[in-house]
Design a protein around this motif. Structure first.
Motif, short mmCIF file in Angstrom:
data_model
loop_
_atom_site.label_atom_id
_atom_site.label_comp_id
_atom_site.label_asym_id
_atom_site.label_seq_id
_atom_site.Cartn_x
_atom_site.Cartn_y
_atom_site.Cartn_z
N ALA A 8 0.84 -1.20 0.00
CA ALA A 8 0.00 0.00 0.00
C ALA A 8 0.87 1.25 0.00
CB ALA A 8 -0.92 -0.01 1.21
N ARG A 9 1.94 1.24 0.77
CA ARG A 9 2.86 2.39 0.81
C ARG A 9 3.50 2.62 -0.56
NH1 ARG A 9 7.24 2.60 5.34
NH2 ARG A 9 7.73 0.53 4.53
N TYR A 10 3.89 1.53 -1.21
CA TYR A 10 4.49 1.66 -2.55
C TYR A 10 3.49 2.27 -3.53
CZ TYR A 10 5.89 0.14 -7.23
OH TYR A 10 6.18 0.11 -8.56
N PHE A 11 2.27 1.77 -3.53
CA PHE A 11 1.24 2.27 -4.44
C PHE A 11 0.92 3.73 -4.16
CE2 PHE A 11 -3.29 2.96 -5.40
CZ PHE A 11 -3.28 2.71 -6.77
N LEU A 12 0.70 4.06 -2.90
CA LEU A 12 0.33 5.43 -2.54
C LEU A 12 1.46 6.41 -2.78
CD1 LEU A 12 -1.71 4.80 0.74
CD2 LEU A 12 -2.60 5.53 -1.49
N ALA A 13 2.69 5.97 -2.55
CA ALA A 13 3.83 6.87 -2.77
C ALA A 13 3.92 7.27 -4.24
CB ALA A 13 5.13 6.19 -2.34
N LYS A 14 3.63 6.34 -5.16
CA LYS A 14 3.64 6.67 -6.59
C LYS A 14 2.49 7.62 -6.93
CE LYS A 14 7.15 4.18 -7.92
NZ LYS A 14 8.39 4.82 -8.42
N ILE A 15 1.33 7.40 -6.33
CA ILE A 15 0.19 8.28 -6.56
C ILE A 15 0.48 9.68 -6.05
CG2 ILE A 15 -2.22 8.73 -5.95
CD1 ILE A 15 -1.91 6.52 -7.98
N ASP A 174 13.81 2.41 -16.62
CA ASP A 174 12.35 2.29 -16.44
C ASP A 174 11.95 1.56 -15.16
OD1 ASP A 174 11.93 3.59 -18.88
OD2 ASP A 174 11.96 1.71 -19.99
N SER A 175 12.92 1.03 -14.41
CA SER A 175 12.57 0.25 -13.21
C SER A 175 12.07 1.12 -12.08
CB SER A 175 13.78 -0.57 -12.73
OG SER A 175 14.86 0.27 -12.39
N HIS A 176 12.19 2.46 -12.23
CA HIS A 176 11.68 3.37 -11.21
C HIS A 176 10.19 3.63 -11.37
CE1 HIS A 176 12.27 5.73 -14.79
NE2 HIS A 176 11.62 6.77 -14.27
N LYS A 177 9.62 3.17 -12.48
CA LYS A 177 8.21 3.42 -12.76
C LYS A 177 7.31 2.40 -12.07
CE LYS A 177 9.25 5.40 -17.31
NZ LYS A 177 9.08 5.25 -18.76
N PHE A 178 6.07 2.80 -11.82
CA PHE A 178 5.11 1.89 -11.18
C PHE A 178 4.80 0.71 -12.10
CE2 PHE A 178 0.80 0.31 -10.74
CZ PHE A 178 0.78 -0.06 -9.41
#
Length: 261
Positions: A8-15, A174-178
């Motif tokens: 969840a932290r990973y997903f929200l951090a990208k958002i 590109d590995s920095h992208k979601f």
């Protein structure tokens, strides 16, 4: 529960980072967004470079400043890689002001502002000399890994030429992208971490045959800024090789999207 919170932290951090780009008063860097790195050759003038390089060569030998980190082989005294770190702090500034003052270099500050998407930033820095003593064991930093779950940035300013023989920095473009693959990876590793099956939260990963790996072989006086949320590792080296660099970094809270914008 870390099993739920880490992905969840990973997903929200990208958002939150994407949202921050919309509202930030600081323009982002398109190449960083696209590839995950920015490279600037001949970063300093020849005179500026010579001053910094001479101070580096002096301070790296100064036992009043050096803090050595050693990787041992099978709990023996024999070394594999010798890493010397010297942090640029007030003590350093007293004797080596020019090298300390690089943290106030406008171009470096502007790079971090554009990547962190905020005006007020806190840059930390250290000198780093990497010496290959022998190749008898695998250096843990030579496996591909992510530094953390959110976008975070490091600058490497190289003071000597970097080749395939003295630990070039390797980065998977590109590995920095979601990606949902990364999201799934974060979930799997969070389970292992909760079960204490891995020693720490320094997540490592394998690359695929389709991944494009950028090897930063370059000339001295080159600056590279990288989003170390992407996959990266220290490159291979031969025995007796040395790589000299100054490392700058920030570690901003990824969820403060409007603070000090």
């Amino acid at each position: 529960n870390i099993v739920v919170s880490q992905p969840a932290r990973y997903f929200l951090a990208k958002i939150f980072y994407s949202t921050k780009k919309i509202f930030s008063k600081v323009p982002s860097i398109e190449q960083m967004n696209k590839k995950g790195f920015v490279l600037i050759e001949n970063f300093l003038s020849d005179d500026e470079y010579n001053v910094i390089n001479n101070q580096y060569l002096e301070i790296i030998q100064d036992k009043n400043f050096a803090v050595n980190f050693k990787q041992e082989i099978d709990k023996k005294d024999e070394e594999n890689i010798r890493i010397t770190h010297i942090y640029l702090d007030k003590k350093t500034a007293g004797k080596y002001f020019e090298i300390f003052n690089l943290k106030n270099n406008k171009k470096i500050i502007d790079l971090f502002r554009s990547c962190e998407l905020k005006k007020n930033i806190f840059i930390q820095a250290y000198l780093e000399r990497i010496e290959n003593i022998n190749n008898k064991v695998i250096d843990i930093q030579k496996t591909f890994h992510y530094d953390t779950f959110h976008n975070t940035f490091k600058v490497f300013f190289y003071l000597n030429d970097v080749t395939n023989k003295n630990s070039p920095f390797l980065f998977v473009e590109d590995s920095h992208k979601f990606t949902f693959r990364r999201l799934f990876k974060e979930w799997l590793l969070s389970i292992k971490y909760s079960l204490k099956k891995i020693p720490d939260d320094s997540f490592r990963d394998k690359i695929s045959v389709n991944d494009k790996i950028k090897s930063f072989t370059l000339k001295k006086n080159t600056l590279v800024m990288v989003n170390v949320n992407g996959l990266h590792r220290r490159g291979d080296s031969i025995e007796g090789s040395i790589r000299d660099a100054i490392v700058f970094y920030t570690r901003e809270n990824p969820f403060k999207i409007f603070l000090d914008n």
